[in-house]
Write a protein that holds these residues in place. Structure first.
Motif, mmCIF file in Angstrom:
data_model
loop_
_atom_site.group_PDB
_atom_site.id
_atom_site.type_symbol
_atom_site.label_atom_id
_atom_site.label_comp_id
_atom_site.label_asym_id
_atom_site.label_seq_id
_atom_site.Cartn_x
_atom_site.Cartn_y
_atom_site.Cartn_z
ATOM 1 N N ALA A 192 0.829 -1.208 0.000
ATOM 2 C CA ALA A 192 0.000 0.000 0.000
ATOM 3 C C ALA A 192 0.860 1.254 0.000
ATOM 4 O O ALA A 192 0.555 2.234 -0.698
ATOM 5 C CB ALA A 192 -0.927 -0.011 1.220
ATOM 6 N N PHE A 193 1.951 1.250 0.750
ATOM 7 C CA PHE A 193 2.847 2.407 0.767
ATOM 8 C C PHE A 193 3.480 2.615 -0.607
ATOM 9 O O PHE A 193 3.614 3.760 -1.073
ATOM 10 C CB PHE A 193 3.934 2.207 1.825
ATOM 11 N N GLY A 194 3.873 1.529 -1.279
ATOM 12 C CA GLY A 194 4.418 1.650 -2.629
ATOM 13 C C GLY A 194 3.399 2.204 -3.605
ATOM 14 O O GLY A 194 3.737 3.004 -4.496
ATOM 15 N N THR A 195 2.132 1.803 -3.458
ATOM 16 C CA THR A 195 1.072 2.341 -4.307
ATOM 17 C C THR A 195 0.908 3.838 -4.096
ATOM 18 O O THR A 195 0.729 4.606 -5.062
ATOM 19 C CB THR A 195 -0.251 1.613 -4.022
ATOM 20 N N ASP A 196 0.960 4.276 -2.839
ATOM 21 C CA ASP A 196 0.840 5.705 -2.553
ATOM 22 C C ASP A 196 2.004 6.491 -3.146
ATOM 23 O O ASP A 196 1.830 7.640 -3.584
ATOM 24 C CB ASP A 196 0.761 5.933 -1.044
ATOM 25 N N THR A 199 1.086 6.883 -6.853
ATOM 26 C CA THR A 199 -0.093 7.708 -7.141
ATOM 27 C C THR A 199 -0.072 9.054 -6.434
ATOM 28 O O THR A 199 -0.924 9.904 -6.737
ATOM 29 C CB THR A 199 -1.366 6.951 -6.732
ATOM 30 N N GLY A 200 0.823 9.245 -5.493
ATOM 31 C CA GLY A 200 0.884 10.502 -4.762
ATOM 32 C C GLY A 200 -0.122 10.611 -3.637
ATOM 33 O O GLY A 200 -0.387 11.720 -3.150
ATOM 34 N N GLY A 201 -0.695 9.505 -3.198
ATOM 35 C CA GLY A 201 -1.660 9.545 -2.113
ATOM 36 C C GLY A 201 -1.006 9.842 -0.769
ATOM 37 O O GLY A 201 0.053 9.294 -0.445
#
Length: 454
Positions: A192-196, A199-201
């Motif tokens: 999830a951290f890598g996804t953020d 995507t810049g979340g």
């Protein structure tokens, strides 16, 4: 009154000399250090492999973030299971093995098997989305619960003395599942951290925050809750007699199937619509969690009642003092006894008292199984061994337990006589200075409590 314990080791029938150690001539693969070494090596290799796989999936930075966040619920869960295990505490090495198995071996089996099955389904059906759904709701529950149940089975088979009832099954299964959830949370939170990062979340709206809320805040007990059902099955099997073969096999399998079913329902909740997860959480997870919590606490109180019921026989024989069955059957009295020993004789004495309490509890459970016809062939040998351990620690334990019994035992109600007492202005008033002094003493000569009252 016994003056010395019986010899805790088996003796020759004619000479009375101790028999030879049966492990002295054992094969090299039967020696304890060989088995411990092989198991440690297996867990270490599994840990290194799972570490490499998770780091490859999440990246170094994501791995570190996931590791930090996944660690947060572990102390709370471990403390809860250790609290349940306070009646008859098992060895720390058993808990360390269970946690390591769940975090390393079971997690590795689950990752490899789930990945292989999902790819096979995707190839066979040419539908990756359907493969992910089937993998999560069908394959993952079977693989993961079986991998976690392997640790419970190993403890049940090779540490049978430490696995005597439902609470032991709950603690063993719960600690194993805590280790498994720890590794799985690292993977999910790191991903999830890598996804953020891509995507810049950031903040509350980030995928990391949502994953943390669902897995760490709302459902840290999810994996332990599933696997505890397997542990309860093994615990019921441990209570069965050796001749009840069907019961000893059926209950662990039933618990495992229930764990798989509940796990599948939890994983499939996302397919039940927008609010499917919350519906399953409120309608099933919370009530079942409450029911199992009540069950283990009730079982804990029942075990304390067993201690109070079985130990008086050893007090009558002189192995225990008259107040010890009451004190050993109260968790508050046990804690006060350890504190008293630590305050007056140091940490070493407190450890002696804690060991005395554990051995006395094991003795009570052993006698309880013997009375119900469920003791093993080594009943007499085990009883002598436990009595010997108690006898060696009596000097440190008896004063502490006597003090704890005086502090915690409720007074026995004494009814006033229905007729006037001549020579006194009220019922029960001391009429002489000597009697007045005795009535105000901090500890009466004859303690005003019933040591067998629960």
């Amino acid at each position: 009154m016994a003056t010395c314990p019986p010899h805790p080791y088996p003796t020759a029938p004619l000479t009375g000399a101790p028999t030879a150690d049966p492990l002295r001539h054992a094969h090299w693969w039967q020696r304890a250090w060989v088995r411990y070494g092989a198991l440690t090596t297996l867990l270490a290799i599994s840990g290194l492999v799972i570490l490499a796989l998770v780091r490859e999936e999440t990246g170094t930075e994501g791995f570190l973030v996931g590791l930090g966040l996944a660690t947060l619920p572990v102390p709370l869960l471990m403390a809860a299971f250790r609290w349940l295990d306070r009646v008859e505490p098992g060895p720390w090495r058993n808990l360390l093995f269970c946690f390591a198995w769940g975090a390393c071996a079971a997690a590795l089996i689950a990752i490899v098997a789930n990945s292989f099955a999902t790819r096979w389904i995707a190839t066979a059906t040419a539908d990756p989305s359907r493969a992910d759904t089937l993998g999560a709701t069908v394959i993952a529950p079977v693989v993961e619960e079986t991998a976690k149940a392997a640790a419970v089975l190993l403890v049940f088979l090779f540490r049978r003395r430490d696995f005597t009832g439902i609470l032991d099954g709950v603690v063993t299964a719960g600690v194993t599942a805590t280790g498994f959830a720890f590794t799985e949370n690292i993977l999910y939170l790191g991903t999830a951290f890598g996804t953020d990062q891509l995507t810049g979340g950031t903040g509350i709206a980030s995928v990391t925050a949502a994953t943390f809320f669902v897995r760490i805040i709302m459902s840290p007990f999810a994996h332990p809750l599933f696997t505890v059902l397997t542990g309860i099955g093994f615990g019921i099997s441990a209570l069965a007699a050796d001749r009840q073969h069907v019961r000893r096999v059926a209950f662990p399998l039933s618990g495992l199937l229930l764990a798989m079913g509940m796990h599948a329902m939890w994983n499939g909740s996302s397919t039940f619509g927008e609010y499917g997860f919350f519906a399953v959480y409120a309608a099933f997870m919370v009530p079942i969690f409450g029911l199992l919590t009540w069950l283990v606490i009730w079982t804990r109180q029942r075990e304390l009642k067993t201690v109070r019921a079985e130990l008086p026989a050893y007090a009558v024989a002189g192995w225990l003092s008259p107040v010890e069955p009451y004190a050993l059957g109260s968790m508050r009295a046990r804690r006060i006894a350890r504190q008293y020993a630590r305050r007056h004789a140091g940490r070493a004495a407190a450890r002696e008292v804690a060991q005395y309490e554990a051995y006395a509890t094991s003795l009570a459970f052993l006698r309880h199984r013997g009375r119900r016809g469920r003791a093993g062939a080594d009943f007499v040998l085990r009883e002598r061994e436990l009595l010997g351990e108690l006898w060696r620690r009596r000097e440190a334990a008896r004063p502490a337990l006597d003090y704890a019994a005086r502090i915690t035992a409720p007074p026995v109600p004494v009814a006033a006589p229905p007729w006037p007492v001549h020579g006194a202005y009220g019922y029960g008033c001391p009429t002489t200075p000597a009697m007045q002094t005795a009535s105000t003493a901090p500890y009466p000569a004859y303690p005003a409590y019933n040591p067998y009252r629960s």
